[in-house]
Write an enzyme that holds these catalytic residues in place. Sequence first.
Site, mmCIF file in Angstrom:
data_model
loop_
_atom_site.group_PDB
_atom_site.id
_atom_site.type_symbol
_atom_site.label_atom_id
_atom_site.label_comp_id
_atom_site.label_asym_id
_atom_site.label_seq_id
_atom_site.Cartn_x
_atom_site.Cartn_y
_atom_site.Cartn_z
ATOM 1 N N ASN A 20 0.866 -1.176 0.000
ATOM 2 C CA ASN A 20 0.000 0.000 0.000
ATOM 3 C C ASN A 20 0.903 1.226 0.000
ATOM 4 O O ASN A 20 1.528 1.523 1.016
ATOM 5 C CB ASN A 20 -0.885 -0.037 1.258
ATOM 6 C CG ASN A 20 -1.726 1.221 1.418
ATOM 7 O OD1 ASN A 20 -1.785 2.061 0.529
ATOM 8 N ND2 ASN A 20 -2.364 1.350 2.577
ATOM 9 N N TRP A 21 0.967 1.882 -1.127
ATOM 10 C CA TRP A 21 1.863 3.048 -1.239
ATOM 11 C C TRP A 21 1.293 4.291 -0.578
ATOM 12 O O TRP A 21 1.963 5.295 -0.471
ATOM 13 C CB TRP A 21 2.167 3.337 -2.713
ATOM 14 C CG TRP A 21 3.197 2.414 -3.309
ATOM 15 C CD1 TRP A 21 3.680 1.252 -2.771
ATOM 16 C CD2 TRP A 21 3.883 2.588 -4.565
ATOM 17 N NE1 TRP A 21 4.609 0.688 -3.607
ATOM 18 C CE2 TRP A 21 4.749 1.489 -4.718
ATOM 19 C CE3 TRP A 21 3.826 3.541 -5.571
ATOM 20 C CZ2 TRP A 21 5.576 1.328 -5.837
ATOM 21 C CZ3 TRP A 21 4.632 3.391 -6.688
ATOM 22 C CH2 TRP A 21 5.511 2.298 -6.816
ATOM 23 N N LYS A 22 0.016 4.254 -0.187
ATOM 24 C CA LYS A 22 -0.642 5.414 0.423
ATOM 25 C C LYS A 22 -0.452 6.634 -0.497
ATOM 26 O O LYS A 22 -0.415 6.474 -1.712
ATOM 27 C CB LYS A 22 -0.118 5.635 1.842
ATOM 28 C CG LYS A 22 -0.182 4.331 2.668
ATOM 29 C CD LYS A 22 0.077 4.505 4.126
ATOM 30 C CE LYS A 22 -0.042 3.164 4.835
ATOM 31 N NZ LYS A 22 0.117 3.256 6.271
ATOM 32 N N HIS A 25 -9.315 1.263 5.233
ATOM 33 C CA HIS A 25 -8.034 1.429 5.930
ATOM 34 C C HIS A 25 -8.241 2.394 7.098
ATOM 35 O O HIS A 25 -9.050 3.326 7.003
ATOM 36 C CB HIS A 25 -6.989 1.979 4.950
ATOM 37 C CG HIS A 25 -5.596 1.925 5.511
ATOM 38 N ND1 HIS A 25 -5.156 2.813 6.459
ATOM 39 C CD2 HIS A 25 -4.574 1.061 5.284
ATOM 40 C CE1 HIS A 25 -3.899 2.504 6.780
ATOM 41 N NE2 HIS A 25 -3.526 1.447 6.080
ATOM 42 N N GLU A 81 -6.593 4.777 8.070
ATOM 43 C CA GLU A 81 -6.345 6.183 7.723
ATOM 44 C C GLU A 81 -7.563 6.791 7.026
ATOM 45 O O GLU A 81 -7.850 7.970 7.197
ATOM 46 C CB GLU A 81 -5.079 6.280 6.847
ATOM 47 C CG GLU A 81 -3.833 6.025 7.689
ATOM 48 C CD GLU A 81 -2.663 5.419 6.938
ATOM 49 O OE1 GLU A 81 -2.659 5.420 5.701
ATOM 50 O OE2 GLU A 81 -1.739 4.927 7.626
ATOM 51 N N GLU A 115 -4.868 -4.804 10.758
ATOM 52 C CA GLU A 115 -3.845 -3.779 10.926
ATOM 53 C C GLU A 115 -4.087 -3.031 12.235
ATOM 54 O O GLU A 115 -4.897 -2.081 12.270
ATOM 55 C CB GLU A 115 -3.886 -2.781 9.767
ATOM 56 C CG GLU A 115 -3.641 -3.398 8.409
ATOM 57 C CD GLU A 115 -3.105 -2.366 7.408
ATOM 58 O OE1 GLU A 115 -2.073 -2.648 6.806
ATOM 59 O OE2 GLU A 115 -3.707 -1.297 7.264
ATOM 60 N N GLY A 162 3.184 2.234 10.810
ATOM 61 C CA GLY A 162 4.198 3.279 10.666
ATOM 62 C C GLY A 162 4.950 3.606 11.937
ATOM 63 O O GLY A 162 5.618 4.635 12.019
ATOM 64 N N SER A 184 3.941 -2.139 10.208
ATOM 65 C CA SER A 184 5.398 -2.226 10.424
ATOM 66 C C SER A 184 6.004 -3.559 9.998
ATOM 67 O O SER A 184 6.966 -4.031 10.624
ATOM 68 C CB SER A 184 5.747 -1.909 11.884
ATOM 69 O OG SER A 184 5.389 -0.576 12.196
ATOM 70 N N GLY A 202 3.077 -1.149 4.169
ATOM 71 C CA GLY A 202 3.079 0.262 3.810
ATOM 72 C C GLY A 202 4.480 0.703 3.412
ATOM 73 O O GLY A 202 4.938 0.467 2.291
ATOM 74 N N GLY A 203 5.179 1.330 4.331
ATOM 75 C CA GLY A 203 6.484 1.939 4.052
ATOM 76 C C GLY A 203 7.459 1.025 3.329
ATOM 77 O O GLY A 203 8.156 1.453 2.397
HETATM 78 P P1 13P Z 1 3.426 0.353 7.509
HETATM 79 O O1 13P Z 1 3.887 -0.940 6.889
HETATM 80 O O2 13P Z 1 4.142 1.562 6.959
HETATM 81 O O3 13P Z 1 3.408 0.284 9.006
HETATM 82 O O4 13P Z 1 1.896 0.575 7.048
HETATM 83 C C1 13P Z 1 0.996 -0.481 7.179
HETATM 84 C C2 13P Z 1 -0.248 -0.123 6.477
HETATM 85 O O5 13P Z 1 -0.987 0.744 6.898
HETATM 86 C C3 13P Z 1 -0.555 -0.824 5.227
HETATM 87 O O6 13P Z 1 -1.852 -0.589 4.798
#
Ligand code: 13P
Length: 249
Positions: free
Chosen positions: A9-11, A93, A95, A163, A169, A209, A230-231
């Site tokens: 997920n590149w957000k 998600h 967010e 999640e 993050g 993470s 994510g990251g």
């Molecule tokens: P991180 O891997 O950056 O913690 O993000 C997880 C996430 O929200 C994937 O949707």
Amino acid sequence: MRRKLAAGNWKMNGTGPALAQLEALAKAHPDPSVDILVCPPATLIDRAARILRDTPIAIGGQDCHAETTGAHTGDISAEMLRDAGATAVILGHSERRADHGETNETVRIKARAALQAGLVTIICVGESLSEREAANTLDIIAGQLSGSIPDLVTGEQLVIAYEPIWAIGTGKVPDTNEIGEVHGFIRTRLERRFGTGVGRSVRLLYGGSVKASNAAEIFAVPDVDGALVGGASLKADDFSPIVEALESA
Ligand code: 13P
């Protein structure tokens, strides 16, 4: 047998030059034994899908609207994602629940639209730190599952991502017993609601993470069928070892 899934997920990250990461990822995994999915920002979906057309790597969106068309400025429908080359979408998600006030009901009607459009639909659930500290995790997850998943699903099309909000993050990860407890709970709830056939074929991802250094340990947990990253999905060099850890799990 559930096919494992490594999803990125590149957000809200990535412009044109980031597409080189997808080329590198495709080059590193010409014949993966797991499914690989990358969900870039909507502006890159069409270009990403073209680049990856003859590769096993799939492209997904990060959200969609519940309607097919209409007066919804700035929104994108599930059909539009498909048309741009996406075969999956992430919904609910944390967010989006936080930034856009999405409720379980919002997520459910979006998921219905995504499933109808033939997209693999990844519904996210997860507790906040205060909910975990108050020992409410399973109640919160139960409410999100019953509220966010539509009644008509197929096991192949539905994916649930657990999640924990406090792990996103932050570099913090629940211990493997905690992940196992929630994933086992989700599996049981799905089997009870949809029957064992469907319930057992839904893939359950862990997200929060995930990195190359902790992936193998997480993938060894029962009922973890992959990760939503994510990251560490932004760079092929970071995501690739996670894919490899899943292949050898
Ligand atoms: P991180 O891997 O950056 O913690 O993000 C997880 C996430 O929200 C994937 O949707």
